[in-house]
Scaffold this active site. Structure first.
Site, PDB file in Angstrom:
ATOM      1  N   CYS A 116       0.966  -1.275  -0.244  1.00 36.53           N
ATOM      2  CA  CYS A 116       0.164   0.515   0.686  1.00 36.53           C
ATOM      3  C   CYS A 116       0.816   0.905  -0.496  1.00 36.53           C
ATOM      4  O   CYS A 116       0.113   2.403  -0.487  1.00 36.53           O
ATOM      5  CB  CYS A 116      -1.183  -0.514   1.412  1.00 36.53           C
ATOM      6  N   HIS A 278      -3.897   7.220   0.930  1.00 38.36           N
ATOM      7  CA  HIS A 278      -4.526   5.227   0.125  1.00 38.36           C
ATOM      8  C   HIS A 278      -5.974   5.221   0.259  1.00 38.36           C
ATOM      9  O   HIS A 278      -6.224   5.382   1.873  1.00 38.36           O
ATOM     10  CB  HIS A 278      -2.934   4.595   0.851  1.00 38.36           C
ATOM     11  N   ASN A 308     -10.000  -0.851  -2.926  1.00 38.64           N
ATOM     12  CA  ASN A 308      -8.316  -0.757  -1.821  1.00 38.64           C
ATOM     13  C   ASN A 308      -8.044  -1.456  -3.565  1.00 38.64           C
ATOM     14  O   ASN A 308      -7.085  -2.998  -3.852  1.00 38.64           O
ATOM     15  CB  ASN A 308      -8.179  -1.206  -0.786  1.00 38.64           C
TER      16      ASN A 308
HETATM   17  N1  ACO Z   1     -18.989 -10.422   5.002  1.00 30.48           N
HETATM   18  C1  ACO Z   1     -19.853 -10.778   5.872  1.00 30.48           C
HETATM   19  N2  ACO Z   1     -18.883 -11.323   6.923  1.00 30.48           N
HETATM   20  C2  ACO Z   1     -17.870 -10.573   7.140  1.00 30.48           C
HETATM   21  C3  ACO Z   1     -17.051 -10.209   5.861  1.00 30.48           C
HETATM   22  C4  ACO Z   1     -17.977 -10.114   4.948  1.00 30.48           C
HETATM   23  N3  ACO Z   1     -17.171  -9.464   3.529  1.00 30.48           N
HETATM   24  N4  ACO Z   1     -16.062 -10.422   6.641  1.00 30.48           N
HETATM   25  C5  ACO Z   1     -15.396 -10.728   7.643  1.00 30.48           C
HETATM   26  N5  ACO Z   1     -17.214 -11.057   7.827  1.00 30.48           N
HETATM   27  C6  ACO Z   1     -17.306 -11.751   9.567  1.00 30.48           C
HETATM   28  C7  ACO Z   1     -16.510 -12.177  10.107  1.00 30.48           C
HETATM   29  O1  ACO Z   1     -16.146 -13.579   9.525  1.00 30.48           O
HETATM   30  C8  ACO Z   1     -16.865 -12.093  11.465  1.00 30.48           C
HETATM   31  O2  ACO Z   1     -18.061 -12.802  11.559  1.00 30.48           O
HETATM   32  P1  ACO Z   1     -18.010 -14.025  13.479  1.00 30.48           P
HETATM   33  O3  ACO Z   1     -18.476 -12.683  14.488  1.00 30.48           O
HETATM   34  O4  ACO Z   1     -19.015 -14.405  13.222  1.00 30.48           O
HETATM   35  O5  ACO Z   1     -16.485 -14.621  13.511  1.00 30.48           O
HETATM   36  C9  ACO Z   1     -17.269 -10.745  11.437  1.00 30.48           C
HETATM   37  O6  ACO Z   1     -17.795 -10.401  10.151  1.00 30.48           O
HETATM   38  C10 ACO Z   1     -16.656  -9.564  12.358  1.00 30.48           C
HETATM   39  O7  ACO Z   1     -14.983  -9.934  12.033  1.00 30.48           O
HETATM   40  P2  ACO Z   1     -13.807  -9.044  11.795  1.00 30.48           P
HETATM   41  O8  ACO Z   1     -13.230  -8.756  10.758  1.00 30.48           O
HETATM   42  O9  ACO Z   1     -14.430  -8.208  12.716  1.00 30.48           O
HETATM   43  O10 ACO Z   1     -15.155  -7.473  11.000  1.00 30.48           O
HETATM   44  P3  ACO Z   1     -14.422  -5.420  11.733  1.00 30.48           P
HETATM   45  O11 ACO Z   1     -15.733  -5.390  12.375  1.00 30.48           O
HETATM   46  O12 ACO Z   1     -13.426  -5.454  11.769  1.00 30.48           O
HETATM   47  O13 ACO Z   1     -15.003  -5.336   9.916  1.00 30.48           O
HETATM   48  C11 ACO Z   1     -12.903  -5.157   8.531  1.00 30.48           C
HETATM   49  C12 ACO Z   1     -13.378  -6.222   9.566  1.00 30.48           C
HETATM   50  C13 ACO Z   1     -13.655  -3.890   6.989  1.00 30.48           C
HETATM   51  C14 ACO Z   1     -11.715  -6.169   7.818  1.00 30.48           C
HETATM   52  C15 ACO Z   1     -11.990  -4.018   9.257  1.00 30.48           C
HETATM   53  O14 ACO Z   1     -11.167  -4.652  10.453  1.00 30.48           O
HETATM   54  C16 ACO Z   1     -11.046  -3.014   8.501  1.00 30.48           C
HETATM   55  O15 ACO Z   1     -11.161  -1.994   7.932  1.00 30.48           O
HETATM   56  N6  ACO Z   1      -9.811  -3.214   8.948  1.00 30.48           N
HETATM   57  C17 ACO Z   1      -8.415  -2.344   8.083  1.00 30.48           C
HETATM   58  C18 ACO Z   1      -8.321  -3.636   7.046  1.00 30.48           C
HETATM   59  C19 ACO Z   1      -7.805  -2.545   6.138  1.00 30.48           C
HETATM   60  O16 ACO Z   1      -8.358  -1.492   5.468  1.00 30.48           O
HETATM   61  N7  ACO Z   1      -7.476  -3.162   5.306  1.00 30.48           N
HETATM   62  C20 ACO Z   1      -6.161  -2.615   3.827  1.00 30.48           C
HETATM   63  C21 ACO Z   1      -5.193  -1.565   4.249  1.00 30.48           C
HETATM   64  S1  ACO Z   1      -4.045  -2.091   3.892  1.00 30.48           S
HETATM   65  C22 ACO Z   1      -3.501  -2.854   2.657  1.00 30.48           C
HETATM   66  O17 ACO Z   1      -4.407  -1.165   1.951  1.00 30.48           O
HETATM   67  C23 ACO Z   1      -3.009  -3.517   2.145  1.00 30.48           C
END
Ligand code: ACO
Length: 351
Positions: A116, A278, A308
């Site tokens: 990234c 980003h 992204n």
């Molecule tokens: N659809 C439905 N449910 C989902 C999905 C999906 N696509 N993905 C995960 N879930 C579920 C999980 O299995 C979990 O279920 P559970 O509670 O029954 O176990 C639940 O949703 C919550 O999962 P979390 O990972 O805790 O969800 P969170 O609210 O943290 O959101 C997310 C996940 C969006 C990835 C968040 O953590 C985030 O934005 N993190 C930053 C990641 C990021 O931006 N990465 C890119 C930056 S770095 C780069 O660009 C390479």
């Protein structure tokens, strides 16, 4: 050092035609439009046409636009830098493919592997070469074809829904104009968290850093560490991400690097005309904007349309913001990134 600075002489981007909505993804995995939009802000992304487009070919399309706008031809480019985490080949890098496809001279071609932050690292590298007088027309490309290597089963939904394909490019040139060009940049890393957001296989690690050795056959005498059947069976050849951990670190590092750039150049947050973060996740951008109290019109986001696109996200957003007239000559613009590594950094420039 002289008073030479580095300016963006031309910019372009390319996103594939194929639009994939959250509803399309719901047909192949257990997810929902509501989950994706609430957590990430993404409504749709673009996917390259399989077996017709590649990271390099998208980069070439973006580069042609940037070169035309800079008024330079293939013979003028004296160095190429390509930032990507999804290269056409494990090796060689995409830089040489761009050199070949654009018919550039026998110039240096460097691939940057900083995910990234790749475009920010690339800009900083180019800036050093230009300010020292080494090169006069550097082509910097950021491109990704994530759709080629992510898990489209429900197992991969936490990662897959976030990413999209595309490319952006700039031609960087020296300038002595007072109110133009890169003022400062900073680059950072914290390898303690290398495995928190990673695409580890194929790789030579053999589980050394993770202790996860069950995907390797200890009886094997040679080879089979990079790729083997077990890895593929268990889905260990896909990227992994600890989403919440990445989120927490991102919202800390983005403000740090932005403020570091402003301070180094003698500016304050109020002086900033445009922040191009980003496009990691709309919630991250909004969190950072709120922490820094930057008004809406001074932050540009387009992750809603493209997802992204990692190394491509900054040049795509920068180009789109400029094309829409949101960035004007002399504006103070900050480009900032955080991502896998962890690596992060920013570039502050006068447009
Ligand atoms: N659809 C439905 N449910 C989902 C999905 C999906 N696509 N993905 C995960 N879930 C579920 C999980 O299995 C979990 O279920 P559970 O509670 O029954 O176990 C639940 O949703 C919550 O999962 P979390 O990972 O805790 O969800 P969170 O609210 O943290 O959101 C997310 C996940 C969006 C990835 C968040 O953590 C985030 O934005 N993190 C930053 C990641 C990021 O931006 N990465 C890119 C930056 S770095 C780069 O660009 C390479």
């Amino acid at each position: 050092m002289s008073d030479i600075k580095t300016k963006i002489a031309g910019i372009g981007y390319y996103v594939p035609e194929n639009v994939v909505t959250n509803f399309d993804l719901m047909e192949v995995m257990d997810t929902s439009d509501e989950w994706i939009e609430t957590r990430t802000g993404i409504k749709e992304r673009r996917y390259a046409t399989r077996m017709k487009e590649t990271t390099a070919t998208m980069g070439v399309k973006a580069a042609k636009i940037a070169m035309e706008r800079a008024g330079v031809g293939p013979e003028d480019i004296d160095f190429v830098i390509f930032a990507t985490l999804s290269p056409d080949y494990y090796f060689p890098g995409c830089g040489v493919l761009v050199q070949r496809e654009l018919g550039l001279g026998k110039i240096g071609a460097l691939d940057v592997r900083n995910q990234c932050s790749g475009f920010i690292y690339g800009m900083s590298i180019a800036d050093q070469f230009i300010r020292t007088g080494t090169y006069k027309n550097i082509l910097l490309v950021g491109g990704e074809m994530h759709s080629a290597g992510i898990d489209f089963s429900t197992r991969g939904r936490g990662v897959t829904v976030i990413f999209g394909d595309g490319a952006g490019a700039v031609v960087l040139q020296p300038t002595t104009e007072e109110n133009k060009g890169i003022l400062t940049s900073n680059l950072h890393s914290d390898g303690r968290y290398a495995e928190k957001l990673a695409f580890m296989n194929p790789g030579s690690h053999g589980g050394v850093f993770t202790g996860k050795t069950d995907i390797f056959d200890e009886e094997e005498k040679y080879g089979k560490l990079m790729v083997n059947d077990k890895m593929v069976e268990e889905g260990d050849h896909y990227p992994n991400m600890e989403g919440p951990f990445v989120f927490k670190n991102a919202v800390r590092r983005f403000p740090e690097t932005i403020c570091e750039s402003l301070e180094a150049a003698g500016y304050e947050l109020q002086d900033l005309d445009m922040l191009i973060p980003h496009q990691a996740n709309l919630r991250i951008s909004q969190f950072v904007q709120k922490m820094l109290e930057i008004p809406d019109e001074k932050v540009y986001n387009n992750i809603q349309k493209y997802g992204n696109t990692t190394a491509a996200s900054i040049p795509i957003a920068l180009c789109e913001a400029w094309e829409k007239g949101k960035i004007k000559d002399g504006d103070l613009v900050c480009l900032a990134a955080f991502g896998s590594g962890f690596t992060w950094g920013s570039v502050l420039l006068r447009w």
